[in-house]
Design a protein around this motif. Sequence first.
Motif, PDB file in Angstrom:
ATOM      1  N   GLU A  72      21.671  -6.189  51.891  1.00 49.85           N
ATOM      2  CA  GLU A  72      21.903  -5.055  52.786  1.00 49.85           C
ATOM      3  C   GLU A  72      22.988  -4.135  52.252  1.00 49.85           C
ATOM      4  O   GLU A  72      22.846  -2.912  52.215  1.00 49.85           O
ATOM      5  CB  GLU A  72      22.356  -5.574  54.159  1.00 49.85           C
ATOM      6  CG  GLU A  72      21.277  -5.570  55.224  1.00 49.85           C
ATOM      7  CD  GLU A  72      21.875  -5.961  56.558  1.00 49.85           C
ATOM      8  OE1 GLU A  72      22.337  -5.055  57.281  1.00 49.85           O
ATOM      9  OE2 GLU A  72      21.911  -7.182  56.866  1.00 49.85           O
ATOM     10  N   LEU A  73      24.095  -4.753  51.821  1.00 49.16           N
ATOM     11  CA  LEU A  73      25.217  -3.968  51.305  1.00 49.16           C
ATOM     12  C   LEU A  73      24.801  -3.164  50.084  1.00 49.16           C
ATOM     13  O   LEU A  73      25.116  -1.984  49.960  1.00 49.16           O
ATOM     14  CB  LEU A  73      26.379  -4.903  50.941  1.00 49.16           C
ATOM     15  CG  LEU A  73      27.206  -5.415  52.110  1.00 49.16           C
ATOM     16  CD1 LEU A  73      28.141  -6.522  51.664  1.00 49.16           C
ATOM     17  CD2 LEU A  73      28.000  -4.277  52.741  1.00 49.16           C
ATOM     18  N   LEU A  74      24.072  -3.818  49.198  1.00 51.30           N
ATOM     19  CA  LEU A  74      23.648  -3.133  47.985  1.00 51.30           C
ATOM     20  C   LEU A  74      22.722  -1.977  48.316  1.00 51.30           C
ATOM     21  O   LEU A  74      22.827  -0.884  47.757  1.00 51.30           O
ATOM     22  CB  LEU A  74      22.975  -4.124  47.033  1.00 51.30           C
ATOM     23  CG  LEU A  74      23.923  -5.149  46.409  1.00 51.30           C
ATOM     24  CD1 LEU A  74      23.140  -6.215  45.653  1.00 51.30           C
ATOM     25  CD2 LEU A  74      24.931  -4.483  45.498  1.00 51.30           C
ATOM     26  N   TYR A 122      22.681  -0.317  51.080  1.00 50.07           N
ATOM     27  CA  TYR A 122      23.452   0.713  51.754  1.00 50.07           C
ATOM     28  C   TYR A 122      24.212   1.572  50.759  1.00 50.07           C
ATOM     29  O   TYR A 122      24.216   2.795  50.843  1.00 50.07           O
ATOM     30  CB  TYR A 122      24.429   0.049  52.726  1.00 50.07           C
ATOM     31  CG  TYR A 122      25.162   1.040  53.564  1.00 50.07           C
ATOM     32  CD1 TYR A 122      24.548   1.607  54.680  1.00 50.07           C
ATOM     33  CD2 TYR A 122      26.451   1.415  53.257  1.00 50.07           C
ATOM     34  CE1 TYR A 122      25.202   2.534  55.455  1.00 50.07           C
ATOM     35  CE2 TYR A 122      27.126   2.348  54.024  1.00 50.07           C
ATOM     36  CZ  TYR A 122      26.487   2.905  55.121  1.00 50.07           C
ATOM     37  OH  TYR A 122      27.139   3.822  55.877  1.00 50.07           O
ATOM     38  N   VAL A 123      24.847   0.917  49.788  1.00 53.03           N
ATOM     39  CA  VAL A 123      25.601   1.645  48.782  1.00 53.03           C
ATOM     40  C   VAL A 123      24.663   2.490  47.930  1.00 53.03           C
ATOM     41  O   VAL A 123      25.001   3.575  47.477  1.00 53.03           O
ATOM     42  CB  VAL A 123      26.403   0.671  47.892  1.00 53.03           C
ATOM     43  CG1 VAL A 123      27.087   1.402  46.758  1.00 53.03           C
ATOM     44  CG2 VAL A 123      27.436  -0.056  48.734  1.00 53.03           C
TER      45      VAL A 123
END
Lengths: 188, 188
Positions: free
Chosen positions: B180-182, B184-185
Amino acid sequence: MKQLDLRIIKTKESLKEALMLLLKEKTLNSISVTEICRLAKVNRGTFYTHYGQVENLFEEYFKEIMQNLKDSYLEPYKYAWTIHTKELNPATIRIFHHIEKYEEFYRIVFSKTAPLNYYYLLFDHLQQLLDEDMRLHGNDKIDTGMLSAYQANAILGLVIEWHRQDFKQNAEEMNKLLVELLKYVTQD
Amino acid sequence: MKQLDLRIIKTKESLKEALMLLLKEKTLNSISVTEICRLAKVNRGTFYTHYGQVENLFEEYFKEIMQNLKDSYLEPYKYAWTIHTKELNPATIRIFHHIEKYEEFYRIVFSKTAPLNYYYLLFDHLQQLLDEDMRLHGNDKIDTGMLSAYQANAILGLVIEWHRQDFKQNAEEMNKLLVELLKYVTQD
DNA sequence: AATTTTATTATACAGTTGTTCATTAAAAAA
DNA sequence: TTTTTTAATGAACAACTGTATAATAAAATT
């Protein structure tokens, strides 16, 4: 309002000064309480009334540096950038310059024998600064705690690698490198 | 070829066993050489011929865990993924499961008083694993040392935050969170 | 300026550290 | 099995640690 006793101030100053002198010659790790007290001409028992161990004395110095980090970070805040990497402006990232300025200090903080706690303290300050950005410009589709942790660590990871390469790059190069890395990860 | 003396093996085993017992009751930091030797029924002088300090003994345990990390990482290698985040498959990231398995150990490694060196050692192993990926699938438009450092640290950053939140999430959730973080970034 | 408060000192204590060395005992080599 | 090698032991050492306490001196309060 409790006024600080002048004796305490003097004692703490002496101890700090002694630690700073010793740090120019040996590692934090190898400096003993006895040694500091001898140099500072302070009774060893007095040391223990203020600090439990050498590291606690060092942390006072740490706090000063963290205040400078905050200042140097907020200074160019006008170029505000968000976590959206494509909007990232190298000029806005002052942390590399800050570290360059206090290189001696950060050599201690990132040394192998340094307690992980220094990393955590540094991390907290950085994360807090990033959080301010996120609250202003980021959206909130995602766990902000984890995200800011992720972001802070991305930068700290680069800093650690910088330290391991003996700070051979200059701060400007590190800024550019961060932007490059972010672009690279972002591209398809 | 130098054959290892049986006495050395026995001594080291006794010391390790004693350390493991003590670690169930107190922090690594508070365990003294004397204490270990008392429990292991080994002369204190003998300890110093093999290890300089308690931490060095702990590092032997460390190496075992690192071997397991490598094994658990390579196991699902068939789902190979690159640094291109969109190709990242959660199932391929075994590190969170590995850490979950050795939670007790990692509580020590990430504790405030642990020397930064453990972080570095862990980092090195992780970076090496990522490097293997990069050499196979990544392009080389960029400093690979810095890039793998960046990647390894992104994951370690998440792990540290995980530790700080007392490992309340499970490994599967951490995998999803990383993806998810990847994403999002990466998104514009 | 006299009094009260409290930080610092000197001293002592048991325990740990890191090192050295002669002696003992266990393992390896013959 | 006997000899040789070497690891482990016990003892002792000076130095450091962390803590405690009574005496002293310096600061704050009145």
